[in-house]
Enzyme design. Structure first.
Site, short mmCIF file in Angstrom:
data_model
loop_
_atom_site.label_atom_id
_atom_site.label_comp_id
_atom_site.label_asym_id
_atom_site.label_seq_id
_atom_site.Cartn_x
_atom_site.Cartn_y
_atom_site.Cartn_z
N GLY A 198 0.74 -1.23 0.09
CA GLY A 198 -0.05 -0.15 0.05
C GLY A 198 1.12 1.44 0.11
N LEU A 236 1.53 3.74 -2.10
CA LEU A 236 0.80 4.66 -2.83
C LEU A 236 -0.19 5.39 -2.03
CD1 LEU A 236 1.06 3.55 -6.54
CD2 LEU A 236 2.74 4.69 -5.29
N GLY A 237 -0.57 5.04 -0.70
CA GLY A 237 -1.49 5.38 0.01
C GLY A 237 -1.00 6.55 0.74
N GLN A 238 -2.18 7.12 1.59
CA GLN A 238 -1.53 8.40 2.27
C GLN A 238 -0.63 8.12 3.21
OE1 GLN A 238 -4.49 9.24 5.51
NE2 GLN A 238 -3.91 11.48 5.53
N ASP A 241 2.46 -1.68 -4.40
CA ASP A 241 1.11 -1.39 -4.35
C ASP A 241 0.37 -2.07 -5.41
OD1 ASP A 241 -0.47 1.54 -2.85
OD2 ASP A 241 -1.33 0.68 -4.89
N ASP A 290 -0.28 -7.67 -5.16
CA ASP A 290 -1.62 -7.74 -4.77
C ASP A 290 -1.60 -8.50 -3.61
OD1 ASP A 290 -4.90 -9.22 -6.09
OD2 ASP A 290 -4.12 -8.35 -4.20
N TYR A 297 -14.72 -1.79 8.98
CA TYR A 297 -13.38 -1.47 9.07
C TYR A 297 -12.97 -2.07 10.54
CZ TYR A 297 -9.64 2.00 9.51
OH TYR A 297 -8.09 2.66 9.46
N LYS A 350 -10.08 -4.56 12.02
CA LYS A 350 -8.94 -4.06 12.73
C LYS A 350 -8.81 -4.69 14.01
CE LYS A 350 -7.17 -0.90 9.81
NZ LYS A 350 -5.99 -1.32 9.22
#
Ligand code: VAH
Length: 324
Positions: A8, A10-12, A34, A53, A142, A146
């Protein structure tokens, strides 16, 4: 330390974690991955970069083997609002991805970082100064992923001796990557809109109090936790951490210290308001302070000042490039 894999990327979070890790450990030792297939120029700019993936165990196994990975920061997941719009897909990505990471870590003896969230708590959790160990009955998919992820990380640590470490992250404010799919994204959008339009229509109510943190503090916390003395860590699932407990009105007032004419109004999104109302208003992060010396550096005022300066520079650069 051999090599680090970031999923991940390329995420925030990944957009700032990869450069920070490369600065600390060396560019060639941090493999950014990513789901996105980047064009050759994009992949070259981020090299070493791989399409990955995480729901495909063979791809994950191959990436860890080929790059001789011994630490995985597993960021690939759907955030709260996106997950609530596609709960079955969210379970598939968030849980199968983590399970695959833990299984590969078991095979290769990798250390694993897992980003939990204040979303791992629910309406029956004490909402103020939420303890490290307390009721966790989230009402979002979500949050379910978690809590399940935290339990899975705890299990792999105790059953297989995997060095799992995690953080219950608050809402994160950053100027590098635009957010997407989060309930706390309003806090980032507000800064963009303040600079672009001088006003913002907020999708959460004015008094919605949530924990927030400036991204540089979150990145430093992740890296610091992963480098901490394992013997000091009481919790393998995830530590509460926070830097501030604020409302949209608080952030707007801090922005007005720099842009006096900034105006905010409210058009509440019932879905994301319900998610926010199920989360804590403030966390007790004393365990993180005690076990691995966690200490944030940015409060609301310092975050606002830095965010506005850096975001304005970013927007001006982007505007210049557009004109060329
Ligand atoms: C979200 N930014 O809004 C994430 C985070 C605490 C919030 O988990 O879903």
């Amino acid at each position: 330390m051999k090599n680090i894999l970031v999923t991940g990327a390329l995420g925030q979070i990944g957009s700032e974690l990869v450069p920070a890790l490369r600065q600390r450990y060396g560019a060639g030792k941090v493999i950014a991955t990513d789901l996105k297939v980047l064009p050759p120029s994009g992949a070259a700019a981020l090299a070493p970069y791989d399409h990955l993936d995480c729901t495909d165990p063979h791809q994950l196994h191959e990436a860890v083997r080929r790059h001789e990975i011994d630490a995985i920061y597993h960021l690939a997941a759907l955030l709260s609002a996106s997950a609530e719009a596609a709960p079955q897909f969210a379970w598939q990505v968030n849980m199968t991805g983590l399970y695959n990471v833990l299984e590969v870590a078991r095979g290769y003896g990798c250390q694993v970082f897992f980003p939990s969230s204040i979303g791992a708590f629910g309406p029956s959790t004490p909402r103020d100064h939420t303890p490290q160990v307390t009721i966790q009955r989230p009402t979002t998919i979500y949050g379910v992923t978690k809590v399940a992820g935290e339990l899975l990380c705890d299990y792999y640590a105790s059953r297989f001796g995997i060095d799992t470490r995690g953080l219950r992250l608050p809402g994160l404010v950053s100027y590098v990557a635009a957010p997407g799919g989060g309930t706390t994204d309003y806090a980032v959008e507000m800064f963009y809109h303040a600079l672009r339009y001088g006003r913002y229509t907020c999708f959460l109510s004015a008094d919605t109090r949530l924990d927030m943190m400036y991204m540089p503090d979150a990145i430093a916390g992740m890296i610091h936790l992963m480098a901490a003395d394992a013997d000091r860590l009481r919790y393998r699932n995830a530590y509460n951490i926070t830097a501030m407990s604020v409302t949209p009105e608080d952030i707007a007032a801090a922005i007005r210290q720099h842009i006096p004419s900034f105006d905010i109004d409210y058009d509440v999104d019932p879905v994301r308001q319900a998610i926010a109302d199920s989360w804590p208003r403030s966390l007790d992060d004393s365990a993180a302070h005690a076990d691995w010396d966690w200490a944030p550096h940015y409060d609301l005022s310092a975050m606002t000042a830095d965010m506005l300066v850096r975001l304005e520079a970013k927007l001006k650069t982007a505007a210049r490039k557009k004109r060329v």
